[in-house]
Scaffold this active site. Sequence first.
Site: not given
Length: 796
Positions: A521, A630
């Site tokens: 990302s 995460d």
Amino acid sequence: MHLSYLFFLHFIILNYCPFITSVTYSSTNVLTQGSSISVESQDHLVSPNGLFTVGFHQIGQNAYFFAIWFSERMADGSHTFVWMANRDELVNGKRSKFCLSKSGNLVLTDAGNRIWMSNTKSTFSLQLQLLDSGNLVLKELGKNTYIWESFSFPTNTILPNQLFTKDTILVSSRSLTNFSSGFYSFYFDNDNIIRIVYNSDEITSVYWPKPWLLTLQAGRSPFNNSRYAFLDSLGRFISTDNYTFATSDNGLALQRRMTLDVDGNVRVYTLKNRKWIVSSQTISKPCLIHGSCGQNSLCTYSLNSERRCTCLHGYEAKNHSDISFGCKPTFDLNGDREKYDFLRLPYTEFYGFDSLYMEGVTFKVCKEACLNDTSCKAFQYTFNQVIMTFKCYLKTLLFNGHTVDTPFTTYIKLPKNNVSAFNLKATNQSELNCSSSIIKLERTYVGKSENGSLKFILWFSIILGVTEATCFVFFYYITRQSSIATTQSYLAIATGFRRFTYDEIIKVSNNFIHEIGRGGSAVVYKGILPDGRLVAIKRLHEASQGEAEFLAEMSTIGRINHKNLIETYGYCAERKHRILVYEYMENGSLAHNLRAKKLDWQMRFDIAIGAAKGLAYLHEECLEWVLHCDVKPHNILLDDDYNPKVADFGLSKLFHQGVIDNSIFSRIRGTRGYMAPEWVYNLPITSKVDVYSYGIVVLEMITGRDPTWDQGSNDNKRVDQKTLVSWVREKVDEPGKNLTNAQILDILDPTMKDEYEDNQMKTLLKVALQCVEENKDVRPTMSEVVKILLNLEMDY
């Protein structure tokens, strides 16, 4: 100093495009290595058939983008663009160049600053060529394979026989005159289906195919792995998900294009007499396209007047020049319920955002439920003829309002004075809706020869009024900007957290030269602030969030402060840029140190405690509840003394304390190998997902094996995280009983066999196995983990 700057700028440009030559390509379609196209010379590449042109095109005052367009001008004198390199970051009309460097990289520069690159390189001779198809390709001389091609990176348009794949996406333009990225995307989803999604600062919503239909009901098939589609030369669209159509003029035609338009509709256009004629469109009713008019507005459509957007009564436009931003209320719904009433809108429906659904209730019950709920903005009440009962829906958001043919009525919640004002307005309009009865009266007091003094007073009053209005607007703008600046300054003084401009980020990062990390990302670069502090600059990929959502999360991150959480110095939210600036960690990530075998037992035990403290703070002590979603060794960073700091904790999901709403998780989050079972089985998401991931990280530190390590099975298949947990459980038999040294040595990282502390090891292993229990209710909280480990540490 000015001459030195120009010399330095010239030196940089030469490095990017060595031996640049200014050439004119008015009669050729090839750019060779070391050559460039400059914005001043207005050089172009033209396809051999003359249909397409590529080069710099002016789009505004001193604003250009590098694009491909149809060479022929339309009847109104405009050009039609099919591809743009820099749609979101325009370049200046001076010293901007597009070059093919000696190394084989395509580079677009804005007065020496890199705006766009192809990131290609080759040791062979290359050339850039514009083909008859409209495809701009970079290829090696004498070969037909392409190193790079514009067809693989479309903007909002695909041309005949251009392959649309799982790796490509169409993004609409912002408006008919603003070609920057808009709100709509056309793409292959993970289930192999082509979809269209609306994505604004506040709402993300898939609307095509109809989301309430099953895949097969919508005529689609998910049973394909290739995921490709194309528009052929005959006007037929073919897709692997079974979505097909043919244009109304199917057959050979001179020029066609398929475009995701600014209104969120996909249309195929055919060129006839220098005009684009719509030969197919995906959605026949434009008002069913989500976000076409923004929030709190109503979309109406007719063949004669086309689409029209109007704010609901009691609301006003957020941006008077662009209704797609929607409307905002002129009132507050937090007052006493006795102050409110409802305005009836027959044959009107709003999509989704139902906070409460009831069957078989009376109109009064439905109305009372909305009055008692401060978040309720409207309710819909209708009779379902299939099940023969009344249905009640409470709406927390008025989105995609449109008229329907069925007897569906919406009642919007407004202050009583707004409701009475609307009824009075409607009555007056109905009384005056008789144009034949209106008689124009002459003003008898105005003579044929007007008085000069009266004229002067009239003009003086007009000029004075205009001057006062201008001053008021100017004063409002200045004070508003001053207020914003004051707020930003206060936040910076109070927390050390500030908003950076993109130009400042460029300077701090030295134009993003020193890359120190890369993920799915974002890319992370090293930089240095003016005060000498080293920083990590995390540059997020294409903005997945709108600015409003991003700024809201930044305001929370700026208030988070804990020694085991990475310190964020600031952020940048400018145009499409989303950038985080946080402290630089000399020893990198836990993942890097585990691979390098740099950590002894005591370091690992201390890291386990520190990471647990950071997560416990996020879960229980923040002003907002933060789920990390995460947790993994890559997101645990180590400072000079190997103290752990949890990173990437702010952009996953923020909640108000005590509020849990699993529905806002629109997709699975996290990294394979560390994800809790709740994600897979669609169970409620709580802080226990982070506890599970933490347990996997601890097992990884103990065993020295990552969740996908290959244990050398006969079929050579890699094992998943469940196999790692099962493997550890098998080795220790029953975790509640005392472990033997042989059991510990069997699972322990070989690099620590002679240095681990027995009691610490056994306790940490027991905690890790509790954290990775399948049943989330059996897992401890992070604060309980901290308490267990700290009590053990105090014994030593």
